[in-house]
Motif scaffolding. Structure first.
Motif, mmCIF file in Angstrom:
data_model
loop_
_atom_site.group_PDB
_atom_site.id
_atom_site.type_symbol
_atom_site.label_atom_id
_atom_site.label_comp_id
_atom_site.label_asym_id
_atom_site.label_seq_id
_atom_site.Cartn_x
_atom_site.Cartn_y
_atom_site.Cartn_z
ATOM 1 N N VAL A 177 0.841 -1.199 0.000
ATOM 2 C CA VAL A 177 0.000 0.000 0.000
ATOM 3 C C VAL A 177 0.877 1.249 0.000
ATOM 4 C CG1 VAL A 177 -1.800 1.291 1.213
ATOM 5 C CG2 VAL A 177 -1.812 -1.208 1.280
ATOM 6 N N VAL A 178 0.471 2.228 -0.826
ATOM 7 C CA VAL A 178 1.080 3.551 -0.823
ATOM 8 C C VAL A 178 0.005 4.547 -0.393
ATOM 9 C CG1 VAL A 178 2.229 5.361 -2.154
ATOM 10 C CG2 VAL A 178 2.644 2.944 -2.708
ATOM 11 N N VAL A 179 0.225 5.230 0.721
ATOM 12 C CA VAL A 179 -0.700 6.243 1.224
ATOM 13 C C VAL A 179 -0.134 7.613 0.857
ATOM 14 C CG1 VAL A 179 -1.757 7.250 3.284
ATOM 15 C CG2 VAL A 179 -1.523 4.772 3.091
ATOM 16 N N PRO A 344 10.714 -4.695 -1.318
ATOM 17 C CA PRO A 344 10.705 -4.196 -2.707
ATOM 18 C C PRO A 344 9.863 -2.941 -2.905
ATOM 19 C CG PRO A 344 10.553 -6.586 -2.695
ATOM 20 C CD PRO A 344 10.483 -6.158 -1.268
ATOM 21 N N LEU A 345 8.753 -2.803 -2.182
ATOM 22 C CA LEU A 345 7.938 -1.593 -2.286
ATOM 23 C C LEU A 345 8.768 -0.368 -1.951
ATOM 24 C CD1 LEU A 345 5.200 -0.029 -2.415
ATOM 25 C CD2 LEU A 345 4.910 -0.606 0.018
ATOM 26 N N VAL A 346 9.542 -0.456 -0.892
ATOM 27 C CA VAL A 346 10.373 0.662 -0.459
ATOM 28 C C VAL A 346 11.534 0.874 -1.421
ATOM 29 C CG1 VAL A 346 11.745 1.605 1.431
ATOM 30 C CG2 VAL A 346 9.729 0.196 1.936
ATOM 31 N N ARG A 347 12.209 -0.199 -1.756
ATOM 32 C CA ARG A 347 13.381 -0.088 -2.626
ATOM 33 C C ARG A 347 13.014 0.519 -3.982
ATOM 34 N NH1 ARG A 347 14.489 -5.609 -1.541
ATOM 35 N NH2 ARG A 347 14.286 -5.975 -3.778
ATOM 36 N N ALA A 383 3.365 -0.978 4.086
ATOM 37 C CA ALA A 383 2.720 0.260 3.652
ATOM 38 C C ALA A 383 3.719 1.391 3.809
ATOM 39 C CB ALA A 383 1.462 0.537 4.471
ATOM 40 N N ILE A 384 3.679 2.326 2.885
ATOM 41 C CA ILE A 384 4.541 3.505 2.961
ATOM 42 C C ILE A 384 3.693 4.756 2.790
ATOM 43 C CG2 ILE A 384 6.588 2.308 2.104
ATOM 44 C CD1 ILE A 384 6.089 3.624 -0.639
ATOM 45 N N LEU A 416 6.480 3.306 -10.217
ATOM 46 C CA LEU A 416 6.422 2.314 -9.137
ATOM 47 C C LEU A 416 5.463 1.191 -9.485
ATOM 48 C CD1 LEU A 416 7.164 1.512 -6.214
ATOM 49 C CD2 LEU A 416 5.240 2.914 -5.453
ATOM 50 N N ALA A 417 4.270 1.543 -9.968
ATOM 51 C CA ALA A 417 3.289 0.523 -10.333
ATOM 52 C C ALA A 417 3.825 -0.361 -11.458
ATOM 53 C CB ALA A 417 1.978 1.191 -10.768
#
Length: 424
Positions: A177-179, A344-347, A383-384, A416-417
């Motif tokens: 999740v990206v907020v 991986p979401l963060v990287r 989540a970030i 990112l997506a």
């Protein structure tokens, strides 16, 4: 932007971003900023949710409104993948604080490169950056292995987070999740949680002409506040988080009076006899405690109880009890955020933020709270927080967002997506 699909041999980030139009990003931002969605507005968030639904539906994206409570609706959209990849959710709240004294709060305008309007920073520019990234991927016809989900949720600003709680309970499900809260395009992986407590102090009422016959609850409360500053704060400072530092505690209010003068206290105004003829027999100290990852609610409660027991031991005759005070029935406690910075979401977000916006590739932490913590805490998924704008101007009468950050956030979201969900 042409609606023609990118040829298979040319599918990629550069081709996708070349089709993005800054004027369209700004138009979408202005349109949703012009729609009032604060607690005093008719329909609250639903008019802006309806606008977002219609915007995405016109692009051929599967989208729906889902009522959460009292006609207030989340807007949920899905750009489906083939099912062979993870599911990424873009999330943001559609409500804002009321306009306050902000000039022309719902007439979005650009001045010196800043887009001004109520909600520009918190957080409709972030929503627009997510929406246009989804629209861009849809128009380009880029095939994705995993689903790209958008959830525009209600009730973050009123502290209940009803919209995100509904998504957590009823779906759609996501793996990451990206907020879109304002982060200055930094990638936030940790923030503090917060909880409310009160210490109720009992005294003995007496006529103020003979205060020695009573016990002032306010005097005892004053000693408790001193003990907070000298001792309770230190108990939490022994623990630390690498991105957040130590926990914190704030005494937000002290309310004391004689019970038989409660009406006088509450109705104080010109010409009304002030309270003071009775020694106060009740006083409440209100506190909020910002906890860091690793500090559980139970740990903090036990720590406060132990501290107050020590205070009672030092002040004979002190009658005081500490109570955890739920923030609201729907969300009694606000947990901290703690996402693995190597995920991986963060990287990937760090990589694209550096390439597109020149942001140093280092995950960070912040003291303020967001709905990201709920996905992290309740579902155990990373989540970030990532979005345009600086939290320092959120809710202010000069609320704005840098236009260049809005454009870059849109591009980073799309990149990112694309990298996480993968083309097939």
């Amino acid at each position: 932007m042409s609606s023609a699909s990118i040829p298979a041999s040319a599918r990629g980030l550069d081709e996708l971003l070349e089709r993005f139009r800054e004027d369209e990003i700004l138009r979408i931002s202005r349109d949703i900023l012009a729609i009032e969605s604060h607690r005093n507005a008719p329909g609250h968030e639903t008019p802006v949710a309806t606008h977002i639904r219609d915007l995405l539906a016109a692009e051929g994206i599967a989208v729906e409104l889902r009522e959460v409570r009292d006609g207030r609706c989340n807007v949920i959209a899905v750009l489906p993948g083939t099912g062979g990849g993870p599911r990424l959710m873009f999330n943001g709240h559609t409500d804002t604080v009321p306009p306050g004294e902000m000039p022309q709060p719902f007439a979005p305008r650009i001045i010196d490169g800043q887009l001004f309007a109520r909600g520009a920073c918190d957080m409709k520019a972030g929503l627009a950056a997510q929406l246009y990234a989804m629209i861009g991927l849809k128009r380009a016809g880029v095939p994705l292995a995993g689903d790209l989900i958008f959830t525009g949720v209600i009730a973050e600003e009123d502290g209940t987070s009803l919209g995100t709680l509904d998504v957590i309970e009823n779906g759609p499900r996501a793996d990451m999740v990206v907020v879109a809260e304002p982060s200055d395009l930094k990638v936030i992986v940790a923030h503090k949680g917060f909880d409310y407590y009160r210490v109720e102090v009992e005294g003995v009422a007496a006529h103020s002409s003979a205060p020695h016959n009573g016990v002032s609850a306010i005097y005892h409360a004053a000693r408790i506040v001193t003990a907070v500053e000298e001792d309770l704060l230190l108990r939490g400072l022994t623990r630390s988080h690498p991105l957040l530092g130590s926990a914190s505690l704030n005494v937000g209010a002290i309310i004391g009076h004689a019970r038989n003068e409660a009406g006088t206290v509450l109705r104080q105004g010109p010409g009304v006899k002030p309270p003071g003829a009775t020694v106060p027999d009740t006083c409440t100290v209100y506190m909020d405690r910002r906890r860091i990852p690793g500090e559980t609610l139970e740990l903090v409660k036990a720590e406060i109880d132990s501290w107050l027991a020590d205070v009672r031991g030092q002040l004979p005759g002190l009658k005081a009890e500490a109570h955890f005070t739920p923030a609201c029935p729907e969300l009694p406690s606000h947990p901290p955020l703690d996402t693995d910075p190597t995920h991986p979401l963060v990287r990937e977000c760090l990589r694209h933020a550096e390439a597109i916006a020149g942001i140093a590739p280092k995950a960070t932490g912040v003291p303020f709270w967001s709905d990201a913590a709920l996905f992290n805490d309740r579902l155990g998924i990373p989540a970030i927080v990532f979005g345009p704008g600086n939290i320092a101007v959120a809710h202010s009468d000069g609320e704005c967002v840098p236009v260049h950050e809005l454009i870059k956030a849109t591009r980073i979201n799309a990149a990112l997506a694309l990298s996480l969900l993968g083309s097939v």
